[in-house]
Design a protein around this motif. Structure first.
Motif, PDB file in Angstrom:
ATOM      1  N   GLU A 167       4.183  -8.400  -0.400  1.00 24.40           N
ATOM      2  CA  GLU A 167       5.484  -7.980  -0.894  1.00 24.40           C
ATOM      3  C   GLU A 167       5.874  -6.679  -0.209  1.00 24.40           C
ATOM      4  O   GLU A 167       5.051  -5.779  -0.035  1.00 24.40           O
ATOM      5  CB  GLU A 167       5.441  -7.776  -2.407  1.00 24.40           C
ATOM      6  CG  GLU A 167       5.330  -9.074  -3.174  1.00 24.40           C
ATOM      7  CD  GLU A 167       5.472  -8.879  -4.688  1.00 24.40           C
ATOM      8  OE1 GLU A 167       5.405  -7.719  -5.160  1.00 24.40           O
ATOM      9  OE2 GLU A 167       5.646  -9.887  -5.378  1.00 24.40           O
ATOM     10  N   VAL A 168       7.133  -6.612   0.196  1.00 22.17           N
ATOM     11  CA  VAL A 168       7.668  -5.395   0.792  1.00 22.17           C
ATOM     12  C   VAL A 168       8.954  -5.029   0.059  1.00 22.17           C
ATOM     13  O   VAL A 168       9.713  -5.907  -0.357  1.00 22.17           O
ATOM     14  CB  VAL A 168       7.927  -5.546   2.309  1.00 22.17           C
ATOM     15  CG1 VAL A 168       6.636  -5.787   3.060  1.00 22.17           C
ATOM     16  CG2 VAL A 168       8.914  -6.633   2.611  1.00 22.17           C
ATOM     17  N   GLU A 169       9.152  -3.730  -0.096  1.00 25.43           N
ATOM     18  CA  GLU A 169      10.351  -3.237  -0.772  1.00 25.43           C
ATOM     19  C   GLU A 169      11.264  -2.578   0.250  1.00 25.43           C
ATOM     20  O   GLU A 169      10.828  -1.744   1.047  1.00 25.43           O
ATOM     21  CB  GLU A 169       9.999  -2.215  -1.853  1.00 25.43           C
ATOM     22  CG  GLU A 169      11.225  -1.679  -2.570  1.00 25.43           C
ATOM     23  CD  GLU A 169      10.903  -0.624  -3.625  1.00 25.43           C
ATOM     24  OE1 GLU A 169      11.854  -0.107  -4.224  1.00 25.43           O
ATOM     25  OE2 GLU A 169       9.716  -0.318  -3.828  1.00 25.43           O
ATOM     26  N   ILE A 170      12.530  -2.947   0.224  1.00 27.68           N
ATOM     27  CA  ILE A 170      13.504  -2.377   1.144  1.00 27.68           C
ATOM     28  C   ILE A 170      13.924  -1.007   0.607  1.00 27.68           C
ATOM     29  O   ILE A 170      14.433  -0.890  -0.510  1.00 27.68           O
ATOM     30  CB  ILE A 170      14.725  -3.304   1.303  1.00 27.68           C
ATOM     31  CG1 ILE A 170      14.270  -4.660   1.841  1.00 27.68           C
ATOM     32  CG2 ILE A 170      15.768  -2.667   2.211  1.00 27.68           C
ATOM     33  CD1 ILE A 170      15.341  -5.712   1.872  1.00 27.68           C
ATOM     34  N   LEU A 171      13.694   0.027   1.420  1.00 29.13           N
ATOM     35  CA  LEU A 171      13.998   1.391   1.009  1.00 29.13           C
ATOM     36  C   LEU A 171      15.330   1.891   1.559  1.00 29.13           C
ATOM     37  O   LEU A 171      16.027   2.663   0.883  1.00 29.13           O
ATOM     38  CB  LEU A 171      12.876   2.338   1.472  1.00 29.13           C
ATOM     39  CG  LEU A 171      11.465   1.997   0.993  1.00 29.13           C
ATOM     40  CD1 LEU A 171      10.454   2.932   1.633  1.00 29.13           C
ATOM     41  CD2 LEU A 171      11.392   2.061  -0.521  1.00 29.13           C
ATOM     42  N   ASP A 172      15.665   1.481   2.776  1.00 28.03           N
ATOM     43  CA  ASP A 172      16.889   2.000   3.399  1.00 28.03           C
ATOM     44  C   ASP A 172      17.401   1.003   4.438  1.00 28.03           C
ATOM     45  O   ASP A 172      16.612   0.337   5.104  1.00 28.03           O
ATOM     46  CB  ASP A 172      16.605   3.351   4.075  1.00 28.03           C
ATOM     47  CG  ASP A 172      17.872   4.049   4.548  1.00 28.03           C
ATOM     48  OD1 ASP A 172      18.922   3.887   3.898  1.00 28.03           O
ATOM     49  OD2 ASP A 172      17.807   4.733   5.589  1.00 28.03           O
ATOM     50  N   VAL A 173      18.712   0.932   4.562  1.00 33.38           N
ATOM     51  CA  VAL A 173      19.354   0.083   5.560  1.00 33.38           C
ATOM     52  C   VAL A 173      20.416   0.925   6.255  1.00 33.38           C
ATOM     53  O   VAL A 173      21.250   1.542   5.603  1.00 33.38           O
ATOM     54  CB  VAL A 173      20.020  -1.158   4.913  1.00 33.38           C
ATOM     55  CG1 VAL A 173      20.750  -1.987   5.961  1.00 33.38           C
ATOM     56  CG2 VAL A 173      18.999  -2.003   4.186  1.00 33.38           C
ATOM     57  N   LYS A 174      20.363   0.944   7.588  1.00 31.63           N
ATOM     58  CA  LYS A 174      21.343   1.705   8.370  1.00 31.63           C
ATOM     59  C   LYS A 174      21.897   0.835   9.485  1.00 31.63           C
ATOM     60  O   LYS A 174      21.213  -0.038  10.007  1.00 31.63           O
ATOM     61  CB  LYS A 174      20.687   2.943   9.001  1.00 31.63           C
ATOM     62  CG  LYS A 174      20.271   3.988   8.011  1.00 31.63           C
ATOM     63  CD  LYS A 174      19.673   5.174   8.737  1.00 31.63           C
ATOM     64  CE  LYS A 174      19.160   6.170   7.704  1.00 31.63           C
ATOM     65  NZ  LYS A 174      18.384   7.232   8.308  1.00 31.63           N
ATOM     66  N   TYR A 175      23.139   1.122   9.839  1.00 33.37           N
ATOM     67  CA  TYR A 175      23.793   0.470  10.966  1.00 33.37           C
ATOM     68  C   TYR A 175      24.386   1.557  11.857  1.00 33.37           C
ATOM     69  O   TYR A 175      24.755   2.625  11.375  1.00 33.37           O
ATOM     70  CB  TYR A 175      24.934  -0.450  10.492  1.00 33.37           C
ATOM     71  CG  TYR A 175      24.438  -1.645   9.722  1.00 33.37           C
ATOM     72  CD1 TYR A 175      24.073  -2.799  10.392  1.00 33.37           C
ATOM     73  CD2 TYR A 175      24.355  -1.629   8.342  1.00 33.37           C
ATOM     74  CE1 TYR A 175      23.608  -3.908   9.694  1.00 33.37           C
ATOM     75  CE2 TYR A 175      23.898  -2.726   7.638  1.00 33.37           C
ATOM     76  CZ  TYR A 175      23.526  -3.864   8.332  1.00 33.37           C
ATOM     77  OH  TYR A 175      23.065  -4.957   7.629  1.00 33.37           O
ATOM     78  N   PRO A 176      24.506   1.280  13.148  1.00 33.63           N
ATOM     79  CA  PRO A 176      25.140   2.299  14.010  1.00 33.63           C
ATOM     80  C   PRO A 176      26.616   2.428  13.673  1.00 33.63           C
ATOM     81  O   PRO A 176      27.245   1.464  13.228  1.00 33.63           O
ATOM     82  CB  PRO A 176      24.948   1.722  15.424  1.00 33.63           C
ATOM     83  CG  PRO A 176      24.742   0.262  15.233  1.00 33.63           C
ATOM     84  CD  PRO A 176      24.101   0.101  13.884  1.00 33.63           C
ATOM     85  N   THR A 226       0.822  -1.215   0.000  1.00 36.21           N
ATOM     86  CA  THR A 226       0.000   0.000   0.000  1.00 36.21           C
ATOM     87  C   THR A 226       0.851   1.257   0.000  1.00 36.21           C
ATOM     88  O   THR A 226       0.318   2.357  -0.074  1.00 36.21           O
ATOM     89  CB  THR A 226      -0.927   0.032   1.233  1.00 36.21           C
ATOM     90  OG1 THR A 226      -0.126   0.108   2.418  1.00 36.21           O
ATOM     91  CG2 THR A 226      -1.818  -1.196   1.278  1.00 36.21           C
ATOM     92  N   GLY A 227       2.166   1.094   0.109  1.00 40.57           N
ATOM     93  CA  GLY A 227       3.065   2.241   0.133  1.00 40.57           C
ATOM     94  C   GLY A 227       3.371   2.723   1.541  1.00 40.57           C
ATOM     95  O   GLY A 227       4.145   3.656   1.727  1.00 40.57           O
ATOM     96  N   GLU A 228       2.762   2.084   2.549  1.00 36.82           N
ATOM     97  CA  GLU A 228       3.017   2.480   3.930  1.00 36.82           C
ATOM     98  C   GLU A 228       4.434   2.077   4.328  1.00 36.82           C
ATOM     99  O   GLU A 228       4.842   0.937   4.148  1.00 36.82           O
ATOM    100  CB  GLU A 228       2.009   1.812   4.865  1.00 36.82           C
ATOM    101  CG  GLU A 228       2.173   2.229   6.305  1.00 36.82           C
ATOM    102  CD  GLU A 228       1.165   1.570   7.233  1.00 36.82           C
ATOM    103  OE1 GLU A 228       1.371   1.666   8.443  1.00 36.82           O
ATOM    104  OE2 GLU A 228       0.197   0.949   6.741  1.00 36.82           O
ATOM    105  N   GLU A 229       5.182   3.053   4.849  1.00 38.78           N
ATOM    106  CA  GLU A 229       6.562   2.801   5.247  1.00 38.78           C
ATOM    107  C   GLU A 229       6.630   2.440   6.724  1.00 38.78           C
ATOM    108  O   GLU A 229       5.920   3.007   7.550  1.00 38.78           O
ATOM    109  CB  GLU A 229       7.430   4.032   4.981  1.00 38.78           C
ATOM    110  CG  GLU A 229       7.641   4.311   3.517  1.00 38.78           C
ATOM    111  CD  GLU A 229       8.613   5.459   3.267  1.00 38.78           C
ATOM    112  OE1 GLU A 229       9.348   5.844   4.203  1.00 38.78           O
ATOM    113  OE2 GLU A 229       8.628   5.960   2.137  1.00 38.78           O
ATOM    114  N   ARG A 230       7.503   1.505   7.017  1.00 45.27           N
ATOM    115  CA  ARG A 230       7.761   1.105   8.397  1.00 45.27           C
ATOM    116  C   ARG A 230       9.268   0.969   8.581  1.00 45.27           C
ATOM    117  O   ARG A 230       9.980   0.636   7.638  1.00 45.27           O
ATOM    118  CB  ARG A 230       7.089  -0.231   8.712  1.00 45.27           C
ATOM    119  CG  ARG A 230       5.595  -0.154   8.707  1.00 45.27           C
ATOM    120  CD  ARG A 230       4.993  -1.414   9.305  1.00 45.27           C
ATOM    121  NE  ARG A 230       3.551  -1.271   9.332  1.00 45.27           N
ATOM    122  CZ  ARG A 230       2.704  -2.089   8.750  1.00 45.27           C
ATOM    123  NH1 ARG A 230       3.146  -3.128   8.085  1.00 45.27           N
ATOM    124  NH2 ARG A 230       1.407  -1.890   8.832  1.00 45.27           N
TER     125      ARG A 230
END
Length: 187
Positions: free
Chosen positions: A172-181, A122-126
Motif C-alpha cells: 500500500e502506498v499513500e499519495i502525499l503530493d501531486v504537482k504539475y508544471p 515503511t514511511g519511505e517517501e518517493r
C-alpha cells in the motif's frame, strides 16, 4: 548452397522493439518536451549524422577493396544503426499523442505528466514523474505511464491509499503530493 552466398546478419536487424511496446488499444502519450526531444533527435540524425557517415562510406568505398576496409565496414554498420533509429523515431512520432501536463496545474488528482510524492508502508517517501514510454528516465525519477506504480497512481488524489502489485507482493502506498508544471508563457 555455398556459405559465401548466404546473408550474414549481426543480429541487430530488428531491434525497433528495444523500448517497451505500447499496450494494444492505447495511445503513445508523450509530453510536449518529450516530443520535441525525439523530433530534434530525428532531425539531427537525418540532417547531420547520416550525411556525414554516408560521406565517409562513399570515400572508403572509393579506396578499393571493401572486405578489409574498416572505414567502409564500420560506416555501413553505423548507417544501418542510424537508419534503424530513424525508422523507430518516425514510427513513434507518427503515433504520438502529445498530452500537456500543464493543463492540470493546480489539480490534486494524478494524470499523465504529474509529479507524485508517495509514501510506502515503511514511511519511505518517493517522488516520481509520470512520462511517456519513449521519454521516461528512471535515473531521473521518471516512470512510464504503463509502469505498475504509474498505473496504481493514475486518477487517484492526494490522501488516497492505493494498492501496488509487485513481484514481491501487494503493497500500500499513500499519495502525499501531486504537482504539475505551470503553463509556459509560449502557449
Amino acid at each position: 548452397m555455398n556459405k559465401a552466398f548466404t546473408k550474414e546478419t549481426d543480429g541487430d536487424e530488428d531491434e525497433d522493439g528495444a523500448l517497451p511496446e505500447i499496450p494494444a488499444g492505447t495511445k503513445n502519450y508523450i509530453t510536449p518536451q518529450g516530443y520535441a526531444r525525439l523530433r530534434a533527435e530525428l532531425l539531427q540524425l537525418i540532417d547531420e549524422e547520416r550525411p556525414k557517415v554516408v560521406e565517409v562510406v562513399h570515400w572508403a568505398a572509393s579506396n578499393g577493396d571493401r572486405s578489409e576496409n574498416g572505414d567502409y565496414i564500420y560506416g555501413k554498420k553505423r548507417l544501418r544503426e542510424i537508419d534503424r533509429r530513424i525508422r523507430f523515431l518516425t514510427k513513434r512520432l507518427e503515433i504520438a499523442e502529445v498530452a500537456d501536463p500543464a493543463l492540470h496545474h493546480g489539480s490534486d488528482q494524478v494524470f499523465f505528466g504529474a509529479t507524485v510524492t508517495y509514501a510506502d508502508e515503511t514511511g519511505e517517501e518517493r517522488t516520481v514523474t509520470i512520462k511517456g514510454i519513449d521519454e521516461a528516465d528512471h535515473a531521473h525519477g521518471e516512470v512510464s505511464w504503463i509502469s505498475p506504480i504509474a498505473r496504481a497512481l493514475l486518477k487517484c488524489r492526494v490522501g488516497d491509499v492505493v494498492k501496488l502489485v509487485t513481484p514481491a507482493g501487494v503493497h500500500e502506498v499513500e499519495i502525499l503530493d501531486v504537482k504539475y508544471p505551470a503553463a509556459s508563457a509560449q502557449a
